[in-house]
Design a protein around this motif. Structure first.
Motif, short mmCIF file in Angstrom:
data_model
loop_
_atom_site.label_atom_id
_atom_site.label_comp_id
_atom_site.label_asym_id
_atom_site.label_seq_id
_atom_site.Cartn_x
_atom_site.Cartn_y
_atom_site.Cartn_z
N SER A 38 0.84 -1.19 0.00
CA SER A 38 0.00 0.00 0.00
C SER A 38 0.87 1.25 0.00
CB SER A 38 -0.90 0.03 1.24
OG SER A 38 -1.67 -1.14 1.33
N SER A 59 0.78 -5.68 13.99
CA SER A 59 0.38 -4.39 13.45
C SER A 59 -0.33 -4.59 12.12
CB SER A 59 1.62 -3.52 13.24
OG SER A 59 1.30 -2.37 12.52
N THR A 60 -1.39 -3.82 11.89
CA THR A 60 -2.09 -3.89 10.61
C THR A 60 -2.21 -2.52 9.96
OG1 THR A 60 -4.21 -3.70 11.74
CG2 THR A 60 -3.44 -5.94 11.20
N VAL A 61 -1.65 -1.48 10.58
CA VAL A 61 -1.71 -0.13 10.01
C VAL A 61 -0.30 0.45 9.95
CG1 VAL A 61 -4.06 0.36 10.76
CG2 VAL A 61 -2.19 0.90 12.26
N PRO A 62 -0.02 1.27 8.92
CA PRO A 62 1.31 1.87 8.81
C PRO A 62 1.55 2.93 9.89
CG PRO A 62 -0.13 2.77 7.15
CD PRO A 62 -0.90 1.67 7.84
N GLU A 63 2.81 3.29 10.07
CA GLU A 63 3.15 4.35 11.02
C GLU A 63 2.47 5.64 10.58
OE1 GLU A 63 7.37 4.80 11.29
OE2 GLU A 63 7.67 2.69 11.73
N ALA A 64 2.01 6.41 11.54
CA ALA A 64 1.36 7.69 11.24
C ALA A 64 2.38 8.69 10.69
CB ALA A 64 0.72 8.25 12.51
N PRO A 83 2.07 9.19 4.85
CA PRO A 83 1.01 8.76 3.93
C PRO A 83 1.49 8.38 2.53
CG PRO A 83 0.94 11.12 4.24
CD PRO A 83 1.95 10.58 5.21
N HIS A 112 4.17 0.78 2.18
CA HIS A 112 4.25 -0.12 3.33
C HIS A 112 3.69 -1.48 2.93
CE1 HIS A 112 0.31 1.89 3.86
NE2 HIS A 112 -0.08 0.71 4.30
N THR A 128 2.02 -5.13 4.35
CA THR A 128 1.35 -5.85 5.42
C THR A 128 1.55 -7.33 5.13
OG1 THR A 128 -0.28 -4.08 5.62
CG2 THR A 128 -0.82 -6.19 6.66
N THR A 167 0.39 -10.94 11.93
CA THR A 167 0.40 -9.90 10.91
C THR A 167 1.28 -8.74 11.36
OG1 THR A 167 -1.83 -10.47 10.19
CG2 THR A 167 -1.03 -8.28 9.58
N CYS A 174 2.88 -4.88 9.83
CA CYS A 174 2.91 -3.83 8.80
C CYS A 174 4.23 -3.08 8.94
CB CYS A 174 1.73 -2.90 9.00
SG CYS A 174 1.57 -1.68 7.70
#
Length: 101
Positions: free
Chosen positions: A8, A51-56, A59, A63, A65, A76, A78
């Motif tokens: 993503s 983790s399932t979400v990228p670092e804040a 954007p 990344h 997953t 899982t 990311c």
């Protein structure tokens, strides 16, 4: 064992096209199975933070997953590209190579 990867972010990212791709180890030749298993072990994949979400705050960065499932165990992670861990980067690149072939 099954390994799924979803890529993503980045300049050419289209959310509708970013579907997870899966590699079934049992369908690969034995040397490829061994390589993937060694990379999972070398990266301590099952010990990495779930983790399932990228670092804040990143954007536009790519990344990955990754999900590894073996029997009842599934994990899982990311990670942002470029992946800092050499072993984990090797795992990402090896999985990407197998989903293209």
């Amino acid at each position: 064992m099954r390994i799924s990867i979803k890529e993503s972010g980045g300049a050419a990212y289209f959310p509708g096209l970013a579907k997870p791709r899966t590699v079934e180890l049992e369908k690969l030749p034995e040397p490829d199975q061994q390589e993937l298993r060694q990379l999972i072990e070398a990266s301590d994949f099952f010990q990495l933070p779930q983790s399932t979400v990228p670092e804040a705050g990143n954007p536009g960065r790519v990344h990955y997953t990754l999900t590894v499932a073996e029997g009842e165990r599934e994990h899982t992670v990311c990670v942002l590209a470029p992946v800092k861990s050499q072993a984990l980067e090797g795992l990402v690149q090896c999985v990407r190579r197998h989903i293209r072939s």
